[in-house]
Design a protein around this motif. Structure first.
Motif, PDB file in Angstrom:
ATOM      1  N   TYR A   1       0.506   4.927   4.241  1.00  0.00           N
ATOM      2  CA  TYR A   1       1.639   4.492   5.063  1.00  0.00           C
ATOM      3  C   TYR A   1       2.377   3.345   4.378  1.00  0.00           C
ATOM      4  CZ  TYR A   1       4.194   3.834   9.496  1.00  0.00           C
ATOM      5  OH  TYR A   1       5.172   3.759  10.463  1.00  0.00           O
ATOM      6  N   HIS A   2       1.623   2.461   3.736  1.00  0.00           N
ATOM      7  CA  HIS A   2       2.199   1.349   2.979  1.00  0.00           C
ATOM      8  C   HIS A   2       3.109   1.899   1.865  1.00  0.00           C
ATOM      9  CE1 HIS A   2       2.297  -2.122   0.271  1.00  0.00           C
ATOM     10  NE2 HIS A   2       1.689  -1.406  -0.644  1.00  0.00           N
TER      11      HIS A   2
ATOM     12  N   ILE B   1      -1.885  -5.952   6.439  1.00  0.00           N
ATOM     13  CA  ILE B   1      -3.215  -5.548   6.913  1.00  0.00           C
ATOM     14  C   ILE B   1      -3.900  -4.631   5.900  1.00  0.00           C
ATOM     15  CG2 ILE B   1      -4.457  -4.284   8.717  1.00  0.00           C
ATOM     16  CD1 ILE B   1      -2.452  -5.357  10.730  1.00  0.00           C
ATOM     17  N   THR B   2      -3.120  -3.759   5.250  1.00  0.00           N
ATOM     18  CA  THR B   2      -3.709  -2.860   4.238  1.00  0.00           C
ATOM     19  C   THR B   2      -4.346  -3.660   3.115  1.00  0.00           C
ATOM     20  OG1 THR B   2      -2.073  -1.143   4.728  1.00  0.00           O
ATOM     21  CG2 THR B   2      -3.209  -0.994   2.606  1.00  0.00           C
ATOM     22  N   TYR B   3      -3.600  -4.628   2.583  1.00  0.00           N
ATOM     23  CA  TYR B   3      -4.142  -5.440   1.487  1.00  0.00           C
ATOM     24  C   TYR B   3      -5.373  -6.211   1.947  1.00  0.00           C
ATOM     25  CZ  TYR B   3       0.090  -4.714  -1.364  1.00  0.00           C
ATOM     26  OH  TYR B   3       1.105  -4.167  -2.106  1.00  0.00           O
TER      27      TYR B   3
ATOM     28  N   LEU C   1     -12.064   3.863   5.880  1.00  0.00           N
ATOM     29  CA  LEU C   1     -12.513   2.934   4.831  1.00  0.00           C
ATOM     30  C   LEU C   1     -13.672   2.084   5.347  1.00  0.00           C
ATOM     31  CD1 LEU C   1     -12.311   1.610   2.059  1.00  0.00           C
ATOM     32  CD2 LEU C   1     -10.567   0.068   2.966  1.00  0.00           C
TER      33      LEU C   1
ATOM     34  N   TRP D   1      -2.577   5.721  10.362  1.00  0.00           N
ATOM     35  CA  TRP D   1      -2.912   4.671   9.402  1.00  0.00           C
ATOM     36  C   TRP D   1      -4.120   3.871   9.889  1.00  0.00           C
ATOM     37  CZ3 TRP D   1      -1.826  -0.666  10.585  1.00  0.00           C
ATOM     38  CH2 TRP D   1      -2.168  -1.555   9.559  1.00  0.00           C
TER      39      TRP D   1
ATOM     40  N   VAL E   1       3.743  -5.633   8.629  1.00  0.00           N
ATOM     41  CA  VAL E   1       2.391  -5.656   9.219  1.00  0.00           C
ATOM     42  C   VAL E   1       1.465  -4.701   8.476  1.00  0.00           C
ATOM     43  CG1 VAL E   1       1.105  -4.985  11.287  1.00  0.00           C
ATOM     44  CG2 VAL E   1       3.173  -6.348  11.507  1.00  0.00           C
ATOM     45  N   VAL E   2       1.959  -3.497   8.216  1.00  0.00           N
ATOM     46  CA  VAL E   2       1.117  -2.483   7.560  1.00  0.00           C
ATOM     47  C   VAL E   2       0.693  -2.951   6.168  1.00  0.00           C
ATOM     48  CG1 VAL E   2       1.177  -0.174   6.536  1.00  0.00           C
ATOM     49  CG2 VAL E   2       1.951  -0.518   8.885  1.00  0.00           C
ATOM     50  N   SER E   3       1.639  -3.484   5.405  1.00  0.00           N
ATOM     51  CA  SER E   3       1.306  -3.922   4.041  1.00  0.00           C
ATOM     52  C   SER E   3       0.283  -5.044   4.069  1.00  0.00           C
ATOM     53  CB  SER E   3       2.573  -4.383   3.314  1.00  0.00           C
ATOM     54  OG  SER E   3       3.477  -3.315   3.206  1.00  0.00           O
TER      55      SER E   3
ATOM     56  N   HIS F   1       7.467  -1.480  10.813  1.00  0.00           N
ATOM     57  CA  HIS F   1       6.021  -1.542  10.568  1.00  0.00           C
ATOM     58  C   HIS F   1       5.695  -2.086   9.179  1.00  0.00           C
ATOM     59  CE1 HIS F   1       5.071   1.916  13.625  1.00  0.00           C
ATOM     60  NE2 HIS F   1       5.336   0.776  14.212  1.00  0.00           N
ATOM     61  N   ALA F   2       6.676  -2.126   8.293  1.00  0.00           N
ATOM     62  CA  ALA F   2       6.404  -2.349   6.864  1.00  0.00           C
ATOM     63  C   ALA F   2       5.594  -3.621   6.611  1.00  0.00           C
ATOM     64  CB  ALA F   2       7.711  -2.374   6.078  1.00  0.00           C
TER      65      ALA F   2
ATOM     66  N   TYR G   1       4.574   4.933   1.811  1.00  0.00           N
ATOM     67  CA  TYR G   1       5.720   5.599   2.438  1.00  0.00           C
ATOM     68  C   TYR G   1       6.747   4.574   2.909  1.00  0.00           C
ATOM     69  CZ  TYR G   1       8.251   8.400   5.985  1.00  0.00           C
ATOM     70  OH  TYR G   1       9.208   9.022   6.738  1.00  0.00           O
ATOM     71  N   LEU G   2       6.287   3.476   3.510  1.00  0.00           N
ATOM     72  CA  LEU G   2       7.212   2.470   4.016  1.00  0.00           C
ATOM     73  C   LEU G   2       7.954   1.755   2.890  1.00  0.00           C
ATOM     74  CD1 LEU G   2       4.999   0.961   6.861  1.00  0.00           C
ATOM     75  CD2 LEU G   2       7.077   2.295   7.169  1.00  0.00           C
TER      76      LEU G   2
ATOM     77  N   GLY H   1       8.698   7.427   9.362  1.00  0.00           N
ATOM     78  CA  GLY H   1       8.086   6.108   9.389  1.00  0.00           C
ATOM     79  C   GLY H   1       9.031   5.095  10.009  1.00  0.00           C
ATOM     80  N   ILE H   2       8.462   4.094  10.664  1.00  0.00           N
ATOM     81  CA  ILE H   2       9.284   3.080  11.340  1.00  0.00           C
ATOM     82  C   ILE H   2       9.360   1.847  10.453  1.00  0.00           C
ATOM     83  CG2 ILE H   2       9.457   1.624  13.392  1.00  0.00           C
ATOM     84  CD1 ILE H   2       7.989   3.921  14.892  1.00  0.00           C
ATOM     85  N   ARG H   3      10.570   1.502  10.096  1.00  0.00           N
ATOM     86  CA  ARG H   3      10.814   0.430   9.132  1.00  0.00           C
ATOM     87  C   ARG H   3      10.178  -0.891   9.558  1.00  0.00           C
ATOM     88  NH1 ARG H   3      14.611   0.898   5.176  1.00  0.00           N
ATOM     89  NH2 ARG H   3      15.611   2.629   6.268  1.00  0.00           N
TER      90      ARG H   3
ATOM     91  N   PHE I   1       2.338   7.989  13.010  1.00  0.00           N
ATOM     92  CA  PHE I   1       2.064   7.403  11.695  1.00  0.00           C
ATOM     93  C   PHE I   1       1.172   6.164  11.817  1.00  0.00           C
ATOM     94  CE2 PHE I   1       4.188   9.705   8.477  1.00  0.00           C
ATOM     95  CZ  PHE I   1       5.330  10.276   9.027  1.00  0.00           C
TER      96      PHE I   1
ATOM     97  N   PHE J   1      -7.414  -5.670   4.497  1.00  0.00           N
ATOM     98  CA  PHE J   1      -8.545  -4.810   4.833  1.00  0.00           C
ATOM     99  C   PHE J   1      -9.267  -4.353   3.580  1.00  0.00           C
ATOM    100  CE2 PHE J   1     -10.076  -2.907   8.715  1.00  0.00           C
ATOM    101  CZ  PHE J   1     -10.938  -1.917   8.278  1.00  0.00           C
ATOM    102  N   ALA J   2      -8.485  -3.963   2.569  1.00  0.00           N
ATOM    103  CA  ALA J   2      -9.094  -3.517   1.313  1.00  0.00           C
ATOM    104  C   ALA J   2      -9.867  -4.656   0.661  1.00  0.00           C
ATOM    105  CB  ALA J   2      -8.011  -2.995   0.370  1.00  0.00           C
TER     106      ALA J   2
ATOM    107  N   PHE K   1     -11.496   3.475  -2.197  1.00  0.00           N
ATOM    108  CA  PHE K   1     -10.443   2.491  -2.453  1.00  0.00           C
ATOM    109  C   PHE K   1      -9.251   3.085  -3.203  1.00  0.00           C
ATOM    110  CE2 PHE K   1     -12.108  -1.453  -0.918  1.00  0.00           C
ATOM    111  CZ  PHE K   1     -13.493  -1.282  -0.918  1.00  0.00           C
TER     112      PHE K   1
END
Lengths: 315, 439
Positions: B281-282, A284-286, B403, B396, A280-282, A277-278, B284-285, A273-275, B392, A288-289, B332
């Motif tokens: 991915y969240h 967008i994940t929150y 979803l 993701w 942005v990924v977090s 990204h942390a 893992y990071l 994993g690429i550090r 990755f 999006f959900a 979810f």
């Protein structure tokens, strides 16, 4: 524990008695210490099979005394704690055993599931051939896996059942799910029989090919790929002799005189994993959900029960 | 489409599954890639350990109730395929129960058969049992609970509910809708609850009575006021007693290993390895440090809100509510594996007769989007796992699309559903409170 007792120089009867008492206590303590040392040696011999013989798995004894694999401790274990008595048992004063002629190693395959391939060529004196076949000898290879890869013990058992190895086991951290930074190293021990078929191919040498299936753990975060390097395996020759009740005796076969490994250490590049990204990924994940959940919530509240006014499907 | 009798369909499905089990044994013996699921070997090994008096948790990665290992003990002294036959029989039982439930609700025979085919001929479901996965047992128990409730056997339903929650934690999400359903307006002393017929789905509630929209609010209000009813209390006591008895017995026999592997592992599981969930991915990071309470709450919030809203809106149409809840729960969740899909596949046939969705094109769109999103994810996962490419980020994004596809399916299912409460409301004295008039 040799204690030096300092006793007062005053020479009264009470002090003399006290001095004698202390000397006696000291003697008893030393006796207890010697007794405990003997017990410890006995227990140590028991865990290595009977004194001078090796249990089913060489590596098992190491992990009975240590919680994790540390290279210097394992080197010390091999050098000093394994009873390597094969020469003595074979009554071979010159200790003429097969010598390692060539060791070629490679990592085969792509992705997270690969094979560690070892091609080992041994040279031996022809008169040894009969002994090797008669005494159910086998080559045992212990592979100290780097942090970041693991072997599945059940997969290895499946290979044993199919006759690929005569025996195999994994010791150390066998948790299949944890990433590498949450897991410890492990050791794979592979047993390969030296059969007459193998020995008959050449007059003075035989070859063993071994492919151990390995799997990559999730590596620590980085810039794209994490590099895992393999060391050299430890090789042993073990035989079970009828004259000793088929107890196993082993000898260590050094590999450090082979130049193949030193030229280029074996490596496996594992995607990580690429550090960066942390964040942005977090985020967008929150989001999006939450958005998906809100869509369902809004629609559920907008849903009317007058769906009965819609024409139902006909058969 | 020519008529197919359910009996013929059932016999054909059974024979097909027997064939697959036999084929699976052949493939395992003759090919490098095995047909049998790796989990089946885990169950078998655990069952062998149990048969020899040891703990099934000595088998690493066995993270289920000891009951599963117990059921598979004949693997070690009868034949190794015993478990597969058991799981496939449960799979067929699910088909049978789907048919029975739909018949009870007055669905015509033809529609019952077509709906049941959606389960029996789903490639995912007939492979899952024959490959040795235990999910069909759970599905059959869920449907049995539904049937018990429909027949008014509340105490029996409570026992099975406690048992199924012990075996798999996820059915705990069904607790609230079931309790809401155990309303005195549905269950009256000495009388079976009256099911709403399928044929009345085209009807709207009579204007003389309160509309169903307000009746849901009324139900929730009634629930708060009359929370403590005999049936609800007994359901709670019996299901909780069953759960705690089985859990306590397992703990007594196998100690903390059981608690960690079979219970706590599933409650706290955050797997950083790639899976269908958008959270992988969240996780893992951030795996190198613990998540804060706030971060855990934020990730739990969407799941919690969706479950609560679905229950409050659709609890009375219990099969529909269970389907939506399960699909949303899986979508979810922090970890999603393919075997979880069976949890809602077994409930899908129960709502199809009440769905207005046309196969062409809305139905096809849902199917294509859902399968397409899955296939897209699998393609990136293949590149990562079997080709060693660093994808990755793309994987993701594929999980986000999955979803989105699940949300699309949920929304379309709700939009095209003809809401139909499971039970009719009864007045005191057992008379119907709510009638229906034709449009």
């Amino acid at each position: 524990m040799r204690g030096t007792l300092i006793v007062s120089a005053h020479g009264s009867d009470e002090q003399m008695e006290a001095r004698l008492l202390l000397v006696r206590i000291n003697s008893v303590l030393q006796f207890v210490l010697i007794f405990l040392t003997i017990i410890r040696s006995y227990v140590h011999a028991s865990t290595t099979g009977q004194a001078g013989y090796v249990d089913k798995y060489i590596t098992k004894t190491y992990f009975e005394k240590h919680d994790s694999l540390i290279d210097p401790e394992f080197d010390n274990f091999i050098a000093n704690e394994i009873p390597l008595t094969l020469c003595k048992v074979l009554e071979d004063g010159n200790c003429v055993l097969p010598t390692l002629s060539n060791l070629h190693r490679s990592v085969i395959g792509e992705g997270s599931h690969r094979h560690l391939s070892s091609s080992i060529i041994f040279k031996f004196q022809p008169e040894l051939k009969i002994k090797l076949v008669a005494h159910s000898c086998e080559v045992i290879m212990t592979e100290r896996l780097p942090s970041g890869v693991f072997a599945d013990p059940f997969e290895l058992q499946h290979l044993v059942q199919r006759g690929v190895f005569s025996d195999a086991a994994v010791f150390g951290d066998t948790n299949l799910e944890l990433p590498s930074f949450r897991s410890n190293r492990s050791v794979v021990e592979i047993h390969m029989s030296i059969g007459s078929k193998m020995l008959s191919r050449h007059h003075d040498k035989f070859e063993i090919n071994c492919e151990v299936p390995l799997h990559a753990r999730y590596p620590p975060l980085g810039l794209g790929f994490s590099r895992v390097e393999f060391g050299q395996p430890d090789l042993f020759m073990c035989c079970s002799l009828e004259v000793n009740g088929f107890k196993r005796s082993c000898a260590y076969l050094p590999t450090n005189n082979i130049s193949d490994y030193k030229a280029s250490p074996l490596a496996w590049e594992i995607p990580c994993g690429i550090r960066e990204h942390a964040g942005v990924v977090s985020a967008i994940t929150y989001c999006f959900a939450l958005v998906s959940a809100l869509l369902i919530v809004v629609l559920s509240f907008c849903y009317t029960d007058n769906k009965g006014s819609s024409k139902p499907k006909s058969l | 489409m020519p008529g197919i009798s359910f009996q013929s369909l059932f016999i054909f499905s059974a024979l097909f599954r027997v064939f697959l089990i036999i084929y699976g044994e052949w493939q395992d013996a003759n090919m490098e890639v095995r047909y049998t699921d790796i989990d089946y070997f885990v169950f078998s090994d655990a069952a062998t350990l149990m048969a020899s008096g040891k703990s099934p948790y000595e088998r690493s990665t066995y993270c289920y109730s000891p009951l599963i290992a117990f059921l598979l003990m004949p693997n070690s002294f009868l034949h190794q395929t015993w478990g597969k036959f058991l799981f496939s029989a449960s799979d067929l039982l699910v088909g049978l129960l789907i048919h029975r439930i739909l018949k009870l609700r007055g669905v015509p025979e033809k529609l019952c058969t077509y709906s049941t085919m959606v389960w029996l001929f789903n490639p995912f479901t007939f492979t899952i049992g024959t490959r040795g996965n235990c999910e069909p047992i759970i599905c059959s128990m869920i449907l049995w609970i539904l049937m018990c409730l429909m027949n008014g056997h509340v105490l029996q339903a409570a026992f099975w509910y406690g048992l199924v929650v012990h075996m798999r934690i996820y059915p705990i999400i069904y607790a609230l809708p079931i309790v809401l359903l155990l309303d005195p307006q549905h269950f009256q002393p000495g009388k079976k609850p009256v099911l709403v017929e399928w044929s009345s789905r085209a009807l709207k509630p009579s204007s003389a009575t309160s509309s169903s929209k307000t009746s849901i609010t009324q139900y929730i209000w009634n629930f708060c006021i009359n929370m403590i009813t005999w049936r609800r209390v007994m359901f709670g006591i019996i299901s909780a007693s069953t759960f705690f008895f089985l859990t306590g017995l397992s703990f007594h026999l196998y100690g903390w290993d059981f608690l960690h592997e079979a219970l706590l592992y599933h409650l706290t599981r955050t797997d950083p390895r790639h899976n269908f969930s958008i959270y992988f991915y969240h996780i893992y990071l951030h795996y190198e440090h613990e998540f804060s309470i706030l971060e855990k709450l934020i990730s739990f919030l969407p799941q919690f809100i969706v479950q609560l809203v679905l229950i409050s809106r659709f609890a009375l149409d219990l099969p529909f509510c269970l389907f939506l809840q399960t699909l949303a729960f899986v979508a979810f969740n922090k970890v999603i594996t393919a075997q979880y899909f069976v949890w809602f596949f077994c409930l899908l046939p129960l709502i199809l007769p009440w769905s207005n969705i046309k196969l062409v094109w809305k139905g096809l769109a849902c199917i294509i989007l859902w399968i397409g999103a899955q296939t897209n994810w699998l393609a990136w996962a293949y590149l990562l796992e079997f080709r060693g490419k660093n994808v990755f980020f793309q994987l993701w994004v594929a999980s986000l699309l999955f979803l989105a596809a699940n949300t699309f399916v949920i929304i379309n299912t709700i939009c095209s559903h003809l809401y139909s409460p499971l039970f009719q409301q009864l007045k005191q004295g057992g008379k119907l409170k709510q009638g229906y008039e034709r449009i």
